[in-house]
Design an enzyme around this catalytic site. Structure first.
Site, PDB file in Angstrom:
ATOM      1  N   CYS A 158       0.838  -1.193   0.000  1.00 25.79           N
ATOM      2  CA  CYS A 158       0.000   0.000   0.000  1.00 25.79           C
ATOM      3  C   CYS A 158       0.881   1.254   0.000  1.00 25.79           C
ATOM      4  O   CYS A 158       1.879   1.316   0.728  1.00 25.79           O
ATOM      5  CB  CYS A 158      -0.901   0.012   1.228  1.00 25.79           C
ATOM      6  SG  CYS A 158      -2.019   1.432   1.288  1.00 25.79           S
ATOM      7  N   CYS A 190     -19.980  -6.155   1.913  1.00 23.24           N
ATOM      8  CA  CYS A 190     -19.436  -4.854   2.284  1.00 23.24           C
ATOM      9  C   CYS A 190     -18.098  -4.695   1.583  1.00 23.24           C
ATOM     10  O   CYS A 190     -17.214  -5.542   1.738  1.00 23.24           O
ATOM     11  CB  CYS A 190     -19.249  -4.760   3.799  1.00 23.24           C
ATOM     12  SG  CYS A 190     -18.561  -3.182   4.359  1.00 23.24           S
ATOM     13  N   CYS A 209     -20.327   1.705   7.013  1.00 21.63           N
ATOM     14  CA  CYS A 209     -19.629   1.007   8.086  1.00 21.63           C
ATOM     15  C   CYS A 209     -18.360   1.802   8.364  1.00 21.63           C
ATOM     16  O   CYS A 209     -17.500   1.921   7.492  1.00 21.63           O
ATOM     17  CB  CYS A 209     -19.302  -0.417   7.633  1.00 21.63           C
ATOM     18  SG  CYS A 209     -18.252  -1.351   8.770  1.00 21.63           S
ATOM     19  N   CYS A 245      -0.181   4.913   6.921  1.00 15.95           N
ATOM     20  CA  CYS A 245      -0.896   4.741   8.199  1.00 15.95           C
ATOM     21  C   CYS A 245      -0.013   3.990   9.195  1.00 15.95           C
ATOM     22  O   CYS A 245       0.406   2.855   8.941  1.00 15.95           O
ATOM     23  CB  CYS A 245      -2.192   3.981   7.972  1.00 15.95           C
ATOM     24  SG  CYS A 245      -3.252   4.688   6.683  1.00 15.95           S
ATOM     25  N   CYS A 255      -0.600   0.186  10.387  1.00 16.53           N
ATOM     26  CA  CYS A 255      -0.928  -0.840   9.409  1.00 16.53           C
ATOM     27  C   CYS A 255       0.277  -1.643   8.942  1.00 16.53           C
ATOM     28  O   CYS A 255       1.299  -1.077   8.546  1.00 16.53           O
ATOM     29  CB  CYS A 255      -1.617  -0.189   8.201  1.00 16.53           C
ATOM     30  SG  CYS A 255      -2.186  -1.390   6.990  1.00 16.53           S
ATOM     31  N   CYS A 306     -16.914  -9.215   3.935  1.00 21.03           N
ATOM     32  CA  CYS A 306     -16.255  -7.931   3.749  1.00 21.03           C
ATOM     33  C   CYS A 306     -15.105  -8.111   2.764  1.00 21.03           C
ATOM     34  O   CYS A 306     -14.153  -8.849   3.052  1.00 21.03           O
ATOM     35  CB  CYS A 306     -15.730  -7.407   5.082  1.00 21.03           C
ATOM     36  SG  CYS A 306     -17.006  -7.246   6.344  1.00 21.03           S
ATOM     37  N   ARG A 366     -19.423  -3.534  16.454  1.00 20.37           N
ATOM     38  CA  ARG A 366     -18.688  -4.759  16.120  1.00 20.37           C
ATOM     39  C   ARG A 366     -17.343  -4.778  16.826  1.00 20.37           C
ATOM     40  O   ARG A 366     -16.568  -3.822  16.738  1.00 20.37           O
ATOM     41  CB  ARG A 366     -18.477  -4.829  14.608  1.00 20.37           C
ATOM     42  CG  ARG A 366     -17.806  -6.114  14.133  1.00 20.37           C
ATOM     43  CD  ARG A 366     -17.557  -6.065  12.632  1.00 20.37           C
ATOM     44  NE  ARG A 366     -18.765  -5.669  11.932  1.00 20.37           N
ATOM     45  CZ  ARG A 366     -18.774  -5.207  10.681  1.00 20.37           C
ATOM     46  NH1 ARG A 366     -17.649  -5.064  10.018  1.00 20.37           N
ATOM     47  NH2 ARG A 366     -19.906  -4.875  10.106  1.00 20.37           N
TER      48      ARG A 366
END
Length: 435
Positions: free
Chosen positions: A65, A142, A202, A69, A72, A109, A272
């Site tokens: 990626c 999702c 979400c 972040c 992550c 998901c 969740r």
């Protein structure tokens, strides 16, 4: 306790507490913890009965990626030894989804690392949605693909997606401390794009990144104002090879207080328990079910969770039941807002949110079910953090330090590598998943 009586009364009416009351929940002592859980549990049962919704993650594209972040394992510059692979083919993703659906998952998901999808990526995901729904038309989908451009949410909706995940993660005031390649406003914009297309939103948070109580309350109220239908609460796993590798700030008690605060602020919203459940709640996971009405089943994006059967046993042993495919997740008043939003292509009022991806279901005469029943990873709804799992074959289980020892290790800068286990099975591998 007057505070809990007030919070319970508000929650049973579907009202939010004040910021001061939410902060007071986080400030309660361990001696008061079971009272806090009991009070928030009444609110949870008022709107969701004893149902637990199961969700299952399929990592469509792992690692590499370009975003930075800090939490992550898939981030730019990450040295975490995670699985890295490009897009799964639709049939591969559909096969991966089968394991979760067979285990009772109501929602799948679909997550892909990266800043955001290209138009070609949207086509790929549309083909994947078609393949999954061909096998099971009732399953909720999702998508979680990062920052959305104009018209991409509408295309996902037309392809059959029911929801879109994009977490705010932390407060606006501290967001720049965890990511610099995009902004908090970028994330809000994507959630609003999903709402505008009629997708159920979400969006959740990550706790344990060194934030203050005020930061936690800020982001939870922001999620309520955005009208998030589902609020995933991730607990940071300090993954080796990431900037937050030594941030071990959570205890089971702290996690339960955070979940209770989220429930009080979002009484009739799906809450969740997401990444970090096994690591940080540990043996107190069943208490979390009295606060949240939704969990992930089995493994996560780049880390392993406890076995799917262990999740099912925990739900049953704690006196809860798995939510069925034909049951609406959210109370009817929120489902009605969702139906209007889907028909009109726009979201309802902030705080009301868009409704569930399931059916609308009738409430009991006495009101909402009194007696019945995302993530981080790039921008994913599932967490990238590691999760303590069963030891590999012929491998002795790692010894887990007590909380006091953990705090000492954190203070001494020692990494809790015994709790960080990279996913080596399921999507993107030739090994069977653990759902």
């Amino acid at each position: 306790m007057d505070l809990l009586d007030t919070l319970t009364a508000k929650g049973l009416r579907g009202e939010a507490p004040t910021r001061e009351e939410a902060l007071a929940v986080l400030a309660t002592t361990d001696d008061e913890l079971l009272d806090v859980v009991a009070a928030a549990g009444r609110v949870r049962r008022r709107w969701f009965g004893r149902r637990v919704k199961l969700n299952y993650l399929v990592n469509l594209k792992s690692g590499l990626c370009p975003e930075d972040c800090s939490y992550c394992s898939q981030r730019l510059g990450s040295k975490a030894e995670i699985l890295k692979y490009t897009w799964l083919k639709p049939d591969q993703a559909a096969e991966a989804a089968k394991a979760g659906v067979a285990g009772g998952a109501k929602r799948v998901c679909l997550v892909a690392s990266g800043r955001g999808p290209t138009d070609r990526d949207i086509d790929r995901v549309a083909d994947t949605i078609s393949a999954i729904k061909e096998a099971d038309p009732a399953v909720e989908i999702c998508a979680c693909l990062g920052l959305l451009s104009d018209n991409q949410a509408e295309r996902l909706k037309a392809a059959g997606a029911d929801a879109y995940n994009h977490n705010l993660n932390t407060s606006e005031g501290t967001y720049g401390d965890i990511a610099t390649t995009h902004t908090y406003a970028d994330r809000v914009d994507t959630v609003q794009k999903a709402h505008g297309a009629g997708l159920s939103a979400c969006s959740g948070l990550i706790a344990g990144m060194g934030e203050s109580d005020e930061d936690l309350v800020d982001v939870v109220f922001a999620l309520r104002e955005l009208g998030s239908d589902s609020v995933p609460v991730n607990f940071l796993i300090p993954f080796e090879g990431t900037p937050l590798a030594k941030e071990w700030n959570l205890t089971p008690q702290r996690c339960l207080r955070i979940l209770a605060m989220v429930r009080f602020v979002n009484p009739d919203t799906e809450v969740r328990i997401a990444g970090g459940r096994e690591v940080h709640l540990r043996t107190m996971q069943p208490l979390g079910l009295h606060l949240a009405n939704s969990i992930f089943l089995g493994d996560y994006l780049t880390s392993e969770g406890q076995a799917g059967q262990a999740d099912l046993d925990m739900i049953k042993d704690a006196g809860f039941e798995v939510e069925g495919a034909g049951e609406a997740t959210l109370p009817r008043h929120r489902a009605d807002i969702a139906a209007a939003a889907a028909a009109g292509g726009a979201c309802g009022t902030a705080g009301g949110g868009c409704g569930p991806c399931g059916g609308h279901g009738e409430e009991p005469a006495g009101g909402p079910a009194d007696t019945a029943a995302e993530a981080p990873g790039g921008h994913g709804c599932g967490p990238c953090g590691g999760h303590r799992a069963e030891p590999a074959r012929n491998e002795a289980p790692a010894e887990v330090p007590a909380d006091g020892e953990a705090a000492t290790e954190a203070a001494n800068g020692e990494l809790r590598s015994d709790l960080v286990r990279v996913r080596r099975r399921g999507a993107g591998t030739e090994l069977a998943p653990n759902a």
